[in-house]
Structure formats: structure tokens, C-alpha cells
Design an enzyme around this catalytic site. Structure first.
Site, PDB file in Angstrom:
ATOM      1  N   GLN A   6       0.806  -1.007   0.077  1.00 27.61           N
ATOM      2  CA  GLN A   6      -0.155   0.255  -0.157  1.00 27.61           C
ATOM      3  C   GLN A   6       0.785   1.106   0.042  1.00 27.61           C
ATOM      4  OE1 GLN A   6      -2.770   0.249   3.283  1.00 27.61           O
ATOM      5  NE2 GLN A   6      -3.930   1.799   2.441  1.00 27.61           N
ATOM      6  N   HIS A  16      -8.631   1.812  -0.847  1.00 22.55           N
ATOM      7  CA  HIS A  16      -8.955   1.919  -2.209  1.00 22.55           C
ATOM      8  C   HIS A  16      -9.001   0.560  -2.605  1.00 22.55           C
ATOM      9  CE1 HIS A  16      -4.712   2.881  -2.106  1.00 22.55           C
ATOM     10  NE2 HIS A  16      -4.411   1.890  -3.057  1.00 22.55           N
TER      11      HIS A  16
HETATM   12  P1  5GP Z   1      -1.531   1.163  -3.459  1.00 22.31           P
HETATM   13  O1  5GP Z   1      -0.143   0.662  -3.943  1.00 22.31           O
HETATM   14  O2  5GP Z   1      -1.679   2.179  -2.524  1.00 22.31           O
HETATM   15  O3  5GP Z   1      -2.642   0.115  -3.861  1.00 22.31           O
HETATM   16  O4  5GP Z   1      -1.928   2.026  -5.034  1.00 22.31           O
HETATM   17  C1  5GP Z   1      -1.939   3.399  -5.038  1.00 22.31           C
HETATM   18  C2  5GP Z   1      -2.398   3.411  -6.298  1.00 22.31           C
HETATM   19  O5  5GP Z   1      -2.953   4.917  -6.686  1.00 22.31           O
HETATM   20  C3  5GP Z   1      -1.314   3.433  -7.421  1.00 22.31           C
HETATM   21  O6  5GP Z   1      -2.000   2.197  -8.220  1.00 22.31           O
HETATM   22  C4  5GP Z   1      -1.073   4.659  -8.158  1.00 22.31           C
HETATM   23  O7  5GP Z   1      -0.686   4.366  -9.717  1.00 22.31           O
HETATM   24  C5  5GP Z   1      -2.251   5.188  -8.028  1.00 22.31           C
HETATM   25  N1  5GP Z   1      -2.177   6.808  -7.796  1.00 22.31           N
HETATM   26  C6  5GP Z   1      -1.068   7.404  -6.933  1.00 22.31           C
HETATM   27  N2  5GP Z   1      -1.188   8.695  -6.942  1.00 22.31           N
HETATM   28  C7  5GP Z   1      -2.255   9.064  -8.101  1.00 22.31           C
HETATM   29  C8  5GP Z   1      -2.786  10.109  -8.335  1.00 22.31           C
HETATM   30  O8  5GP Z   1      -2.503  11.372  -7.967  1.00 22.31           O
HETATM   31  N3  5GP Z   1      -3.876  10.079  -9.272  1.00 22.31           N
HETATM   32  C9  5GP Z   1      -4.473   8.634  -9.539  1.00 22.31           C
HETATM   33  N4  5GP Z   1      -5.403   8.807 -10.555  1.00 22.31           N
HETATM   34  N5  5GP Z   1      -3.979   7.649  -8.912  1.00 22.31           N
HETATM   35  C10 5GP Z   1      -2.615   7.728  -8.460  1.00 22.31           C
END
Ligand code: 5GP
Ligand code: ZN
Length: 112
Positions: free
Chosen positions: A93, A99
Site C-alpha cells: 500500500q 482503495h
Molecule cells: P496502492 O499501492 O496504495 O494500493 O495503490 C495506489 C495507486 O494509486 C497506484 O496504483 C497509483 O498508480 C495510484 N495513484 C497514485 N497517485 C495518484 C494520483 O495522483 N492520481 C491517480 N489517479 N492515481 C494515483
């Protein structure tokens, strides 16, 4: 102003490509898509991760889960989709606002 990236996206302070929103959730395209379709489904309220869920969040979580197939269909994913939830640093994460990743179509990634 919140220092949480996704709270700022909910507030419209940071632009995103929204595909759906209602009083409980906002859904937008991942900025770095890992598949042809890659959406993020987030609650409007700030919840850090699955680790910080309380019993009173049960209804919201169920709501988000039941929304997924509808979103997938709207994206043209008629034969299935993948859902990923990363929890904590050890789970990959990066953004600490809960999310659900909804992925599908071409280039659907594995678990790696
Ligand atoms: P995690 O690794 O926390 O599960 O996923 C975070 C996700 O958020 C990643 O897939 C990354 O590409 C996406 N993400 C990070 N910053 C932004 C942003 O500013 N806008 C959008 N639309 N997605 C983001
Ligand atoms: Zn937040």
C-alpha cells in the site's frame, strides 16, 4: 487542507478522471494503469486501510464491493475483472486512504 492525496482527489483539489461518484464513493482512473481498465474505488470518508475498519464501516464496504461488478460492466468488462486491495507497507500500500483496485481487459497483471 488535507495531506491525504485521495482526500484531496475527493475534494477536487487534485484533478482525476472520475468515472463514477455518489454520496459514499468516488471512482477514478489510476494514473499509472496496470491493465487496459484500472479504476480506483475510494470512500469519500477517510479510512486508512482495511486495518482500520470498524464495525460501523461494514455497510460501506459491502456497498463498495457490490458496486464493483456494475463499474466493470460500464467499462465493457463483460467476462470478469480483478479486484486488489493492498494493506499496509508489507502489502504494497502506497496511498493510505482505503482503495479498491478494479482491473480488467488487456494486460491484466498477475499478483507479482
Ligand atoms: P496502492 O499501492 O496504495 O494500493 O495503490 C495506489 C495507486 O494509486 C497506484 O496504483 C497509483 O498508480 C495510484 N495513484 C497514485 N497517485 C495518484 C494520483 O495522483 N492520481 C491517480 N489517479 N492515481 C494515483
Ligand atoms: Zn484520505
Amino acid at each position: 487542507m488535507s495531506d491525504c492525496l485521495f482526500c484531496r482527489i475527493v475534494a477536487g483539489e487534485i484533478p482525476s478522471e472520475r468515472v463514477y461518484e455518489d454520496e459514499k464513493v468516488v471512482v477514478f482512473k489510476d494514473i499509472n494503469p496496470k491493465a487496459e481498465v484500472h479504476l480506483l474505488v475510494i470512500p469519500r470518508q477517510h479510512i486508512e486501510s482495511l486495518d482500520s475498519l470498524r464495525a460501523e464501516d461494514d455497510e460501506l464496504i459491502a456497498y463498495m464491493m457490490r458496486l464493483l461488478p456494475r463499474l466493470a460492466r460500464d467499462q465493457g468488462l463483460h467476462d470478469g475483472f480483478r479486484t486488489i486491495i493492498n494493506t499496509g507497507k508489507g502489502g504494497g500500500q502506497l496511498v493510505f486512504h482505503l482503495h479498491l483496485h478494479l482491473l480488467g481487459g488487456k494486460n491484466l497483471p498477475g499478483f507479482e
